[in-house]
Enzyme design. Structure first.
Site, PDB file in Angstrom:
ATOM      1  N   ALA A 156      84.518   9.905   0.724  1.00  3.48           N
ATOM      2  CA  ALA A 156      83.468   9.421   1.756  1.00  3.48           C
ATOM      3  C   ALA A 156      83.127   8.064   1.388  1.00  3.48           C
ATOM      4  O   ALA A 156      83.980   7.274   1.364  1.00  3.48           O
ATOM      5  CB  ALA A 156      82.383  10.420   1.854  1.00  3.48           C
ATOM      6  N   CYS A 157      81.839   7.919   1.468  1.00  3.43           N
ATOM      7  CA  CYS A 157      81.361   6.511   1.425  1.00  3.43           C
ATOM      8  C   CYS A 157      81.687   5.960  -0.161  1.00  3.43           C
ATOM      9  O   CYS A 157      81.523   4.617  -0.478  1.00  3.43           O
ATOM     10  CB  CYS A 157      80.096   6.291   1.713  1.00  3.43           C
ATOM     11  SG  CYS A 157      79.643   6.401   3.553  1.00  3.43           S
TER      12      CYS A 157
END
Length: 381
Positions: A156-157
């Site tokens: 993800a981020c």
């Protein structure tokens, strides 16, 4: 010999959407929805949607604009999603590969390297347009890299810092001496542009980072990495290849009739919970990481943080460095780019190195769904 971050590259799409443009489209959609469902709203069977505003967006996030691969579809109140034609795999570059290739070429030029000098490519992103073959392998082929390895990874981020850590680990393991980490984010395609709480958050971009083992110091020495994960469903994107089976299990006719993605499968987050739970943990991870390396917060000259939200950046800075910390220590690029997911700390690094001097200690930190947090300690050569 040491391991160094020697260059970064950046690709940003040609289209940019301002808050005012986004709000105009969103509010038109809201008005149309409320008019279409007026009877159900009056009867209490549906809830009326609320307008957004540029003031609300900027106060909540610090975002003023974002880059996107398609503007027309997103700003059409009847569509509100990017539109781009399908490409035949093997005959045309995929959209992700095209963006990643552009960022990689920029990084290689800045590092004064050729593609054949690379030993590996890691495409570390928050979403992928397909499961396989890997986007990284497609880019490896497109750039003319005839040897080595390439693979995709998703944290993800946090994928940028996790990817850098994997590049360092690969070098230490003897798998190569020069590795590129790519963060390609077409966040506009996974965002629900009809959700008032999140329709403004993301922007599209691609970033590339070159990690090298060198006998002559260059760029930033990578001193250490620290990775952390903890399960949470407060940030999620569940849209995937198993949806067909889940739809069929629920209702075969519903699957036959569906004409667009089920929006509750797209990006969703419990923003307030994320803020309360993630910020303290990020500060703890950075502080612990510094302590483990016999460093103190007052020695840090620059913190390139994930550009999730200006308020999160400010809180983490003040918690780590002190309540009166100079805000220039943690520069912000979110106003122009929006949240570019995994690419965002690299974009911040790429754009805001002015004033960093030889010997300065710095931190690159990303955080996001999972929860996941990655911290990389850097020293300017």
């Amino acid at each position: 010999m040491g391991i160094y971050l020697t260059a970064t590259g950046l690709y940003k799409p040609a289209y940019q959407i301002s808050n005012d443009e986004l709000v105009a489209a969103f509010n038109t959609y809201v008005d149309n929805y409320n008019a279409e469902h007026a009877k159900a709203i009056a009867a209490g069977d549906k809830v009326a949607l609320q307008h957004s505003s540029s003031e609300f967006i900027e106060k909540a996030s610090g975002i003023k604009s974002r880059y996107v691969i398609d503007k027309k579809g997103i700003l059409d109140p009847k569509i509100m999603a990017p539109i781009f034609p399908a490409r035949k795999l093997g005959e045309e570059l995929s959209v992700m590969a095209e963006m990643g290739l552009a960022a990689l070429k920029d990084a290689l030029d800045r590092a004064k390297l050729t593609a054949d000098e690379l030993d590996g490519i890691i495409c570390a992103s928050s979403n992928f347009q397909r499961c396989y073959p890997a986007i990284a392998i497609e880019i490896q082929h497109a750039i003319g890299m005839q040897h080595g390895f390439a693979y995709d990874m998703n944290v993800a981020c946090s994928a940028a810092t996790f990817g850098i850590a994997q590049a360092v680990g690969s070098i230490k393991a003897g798998l190569g001496k020069k590795i590129a980490v790519l963060n390609v984010e077409i966040t506009s395609a996974h965002l629900n542009w009809r959700n008032r709480d999140s329709h403004f958050i993301f922007g599209d971009v691609a970033a590339a980072t070159i990690v090298e083992e060198l006998s002559t110091p260059k760029g930033y020495e990578i001193l250490d990495s620290k990775l952390y994960t903890q399960f949470s469903a407060n940030i999620k994107n569940e849209y995937g290849f198993m949806d067909r089976s889940e739809f069929l299990a629920a209702d075969t006719q519903m699957y036959a009739d569906i004409k667009e993605p089920v929006t509750d499968k797209l990006f969703l987050q419990e923003g307030r919970k994320v803020f309360r739970e993630v910020c303290p943990k990020v500060s703890e991870i950075i502080t612990t990481h510094l302590t483990e390396n016999n460093l103190s917060a007052d020695q840090i000259k620059r913190m390139w943080l994930h550009q999730a939200n200006i308020n999160m950046i400010d809180l983490i800075l003040r918690t780590v460095v002190g309540k009166d910390a100079d805000k220039s220590i943690a520069p912000v690029v979110i106003a122009e780019y929006g949240n570019t997911s995994s690419a965002s700390p690299v974009v911040a690094f790429h754009e805001t190195q002015e004033g960093v001097e030889s010997g300065d200690l710095c931190v690159m930190c990303s955080f996001g769904a999972g929860y996941s947090i990655g911290s990389v300690l850097l020293k300017k050569v």
